[in-house]
Design a protein around this motif. Sequence first.
Motif, PDB file in Angstrom:
ATOM      1  N   GLU A   6     -12.014 -26.417  46.204  1.00 35.18           N
ATOM      2  CA  GLU A   6     -12.536 -27.281  47.281  1.00 35.18           C
ATOM      3  C   GLU A   6     -11.481 -27.387  48.348  1.00 35.18           C
ATOM      4  O   GLU A   6     -10.286 -27.414  48.038  1.00 35.18           O
ATOM      5  CB  GLU A   6     -12.738 -28.724  46.776  1.00 35.18           C
ATOM      6  N   SER A   7     -11.913 -27.466  49.591  1.00 32.25           N
ATOM      7  CA  SER A   7     -10.965 -27.783  50.656  1.00 32.25           C
ATOM      8  C   SER A   7     -11.723 -28.402  51.813  1.00 32.25           C
ATOM      9  O   SER A   7     -12.866 -28.026  52.079  1.00 32.25           O
ATOM     10  CB  SER A   7     -10.190 -26.541  51.101  1.00 32.25           C
ATOM     11  N   ARG A   8     -11.095 -29.356  52.451  1.00 29.33           N
ATOM     12  CA  ARG A   8     -11.762 -30.010  53.586  1.00 29.33           C
ATOM     13  C   ARG A   8     -10.719 -30.616  54.508  1.00 29.33           C
ATOM     14  O   ARG A   8      -9.609 -30.953  54.085  1.00 29.33           O
ATOM     15  CB  ARG A   8     -12.736 -31.099  53.115  1.00 29.33           C
ATOM     16  N   ASN A  42      -5.802 -21.415  56.612  1.00 30.18           N
ATOM     17  CA  ASN A  42      -7.186 -20.981  56.372  1.00 30.18           C
ATOM     18  C   ASN A  42      -7.264 -19.910  55.286  1.00 30.18           C
ATOM     19  O   ASN A  42      -8.167 -19.929  54.449  1.00 30.18           O
ATOM     20  CB  ASN A  42      -7.802 -20.451  57.663  1.00 30.18           C
ATOM     21  N   LEU A  45      -6.583 -21.617  51.878  1.00 29.56           N
ATOM     22  CA  LEU A  45      -7.665 -22.530  51.464  1.00 29.56           C
ATOM     23  C   LEU A  45      -9.024 -21.843  51.482  1.00 29.56           C
ATOM     24  O   LEU A  45     -10.029 -22.464  51.152  1.00 29.56           O
ATOM     25  CB  LEU A  45      -7.681 -23.787  52.343  1.00 29.56           C
ATOM     26  N   ASN A  46      -9.035 -20.595  51.936  1.00 32.10           N
ATOM     27  CA  ASN A  46     -10.263 -19.821  51.868  1.00 32.10           C
ATOM     28  C   ASN A  46     -11.403 -20.362  52.720  1.00 32.10           C
ATOM     29  O   ASN A  46     -12.557 -20.258  52.367  1.00 32.10           O
ATOM     30  CB  ASN A  46     -10.736 -19.826  50.401  1.00 32.10           C
ATOM     31  N   LYS A  47     -11.063 -21.020  53.805  1.00 30.71           N
ATOM     32  CA  LYS A  47     -12.070 -21.619  54.681  1.00 30.71           C
ATOM     33  C   LYS A  47     -11.473 -21.768  56.082  1.00 30.71           C
ATOM     34  O   LYS A  47     -10.291 -22.094  56.194  1.00 30.71           O
ATOM     35  CB  LYS A  47     -12.391 -23.032  54.175  1.00 30.71           C
ATOM     36  N   PRO A  48     -12.264 -21.576  57.127  1.00 28.44           N
ATOM     37  CA  PRO A  48     -11.701 -21.716  58.487  1.00 28.44           C
ATOM     38  C   PRO A  48     -11.567 -23.173  58.910  1.00 28.44           C
ATOM     39  O   PRO A  48     -12.253 -23.645  59.812  1.00 28.44           O
ATOM     40  CB  PRO A  48     -12.716 -20.960  59.356  1.00 28.44           C
ATOM     41  N   LEU A  49     -10.675 -23.910  58.261  1.00 30.58           N
ATOM     42  CA  LEU A  49     -10.551 -25.350  58.518  1.00 30.58           C
ATOM     43  C   LEU A  49      -9.618 -25.646  59.682  1.00 30.58           C
ATOM     44  O   LEU A  49      -9.879 -26.515  60.508  1.00 30.58           O
ATOM     45  CB  LEU A  49     -10.005 -26.049  57.269  1.00 30.58           C
ATOM     46  N   PHE A  65      -5.309 -31.605  55.431  1.00 34.27           N
ATOM     47  CA  PHE A  65      -6.383 -30.898  54.735  1.00 34.27           C
ATOM     48  C   PHE A  65      -6.231 -31.155  53.229  1.00 34.27           C
ATOM     49  O   PHE A  65      -5.150 -30.928  52.682  1.00 34.27           O
ATOM     50  CB  PHE A  65      -6.298 -29.387  54.993  1.00 34.27           C
ATOM     51  N   SER A  67      -7.261 -30.374  49.296  1.00 31.48           N
ATOM     52  CA  SER A  67      -7.814 -29.256  48.533  1.00 31.48           C
ATOM     53  C   SER A  67      -7.660 -29.518  47.037  1.00 31.48           C
ATOM     54  O   SER A  67      -6.838 -30.340  46.620  1.00 31.48           O
ATOM     55  CB  SER A  67      -7.125 -27.944  48.913  1.00 31.48           C
TER      56      SER A  67
END
Length: 222
Positions: A6-8, A42, A45-49, A65, A67
């Motif tokens: 998870e990451s946000r 990014n 964390l495997n996401k374009p945050l 961020f 995670s």
Amino acid sequence: MIQVIESRFVSSASHLDNAPPPNASEVVFLGRSNVGKSTLINALLNKPLAKSSSTPGKTQLINFFASMWIWHNQRLPLTFIDLPGFGYAKVSKNVKKEWEKHLFRFLLMRQSIKLFLHLVDARHTNMAIDLSVATMLAQICRADQCILRIYTKADKLNQSALNALHKRVYIQEDKVQDADTDDMHTHSLLFSAVNKNHRKMASLTHLREEIIKYTLGLENGI
Ligand SMILES: Nc1nc2c(ncn2[C@@H]2O[C@H](COP(=O)(O)OP(=O)(O)O)[C@@H](O)[C@H]2O)c(=O)[nH]1
Ligand SMILES: [Mg+2]
């Protein structure tokens, strides 16, 4: 095997005082504007945050961020912190000074920081701004913290420059060029967000392992 499940994005802050309450070990990303901080966050964390842009100095706030990582069946919460670029050129000297004072206080006082990731452009390894950041980090680094220097954009080096930097990083010890700094806690790696399978550059998996190792204080062996 490490997984980031998870990451946000949590929030942005301008100071220590309006930063979100620390509730996990924290990893700080710092380095000049445009060195590749957002890109690395990014990728890890495997996401374009984190907003990545080719316009230097866009980030003006400290971004948090959250995670969740899985490592050996354990759930490990980790917070990544993207710091505004040092050496930002498009603000007045006074604004810059004020800003760096806040950043310094944040780095010094935030107890939950376990790892400083200092990103340095592999093509420009001796810039004064990076040397002063390295010296500052070595001075504030507590016994329970580590510094990992990551030479970014290694794909932009020609073969002989890559070999030379690789040798400096992995074979000889890569020391901060400042006799006053205690470098026991500093380690270095080469990385490219573009060329992910080069044997002379750290893979994302390796970087994630290093992050876990240093944030958990396991640097003497996993
Ligand atoms: N060739 C190459 N370009 C990169 C690499 N990492 C980042 N970039 C590019 O460099 C620019 C700045 O990256 P960014 O992550 O926004 O840097 P930041 O200002 O430190 O957050 C962007 O155009 C990225 O696509 C890399 O490893 N190799
Ligand atoms: Mg950025």
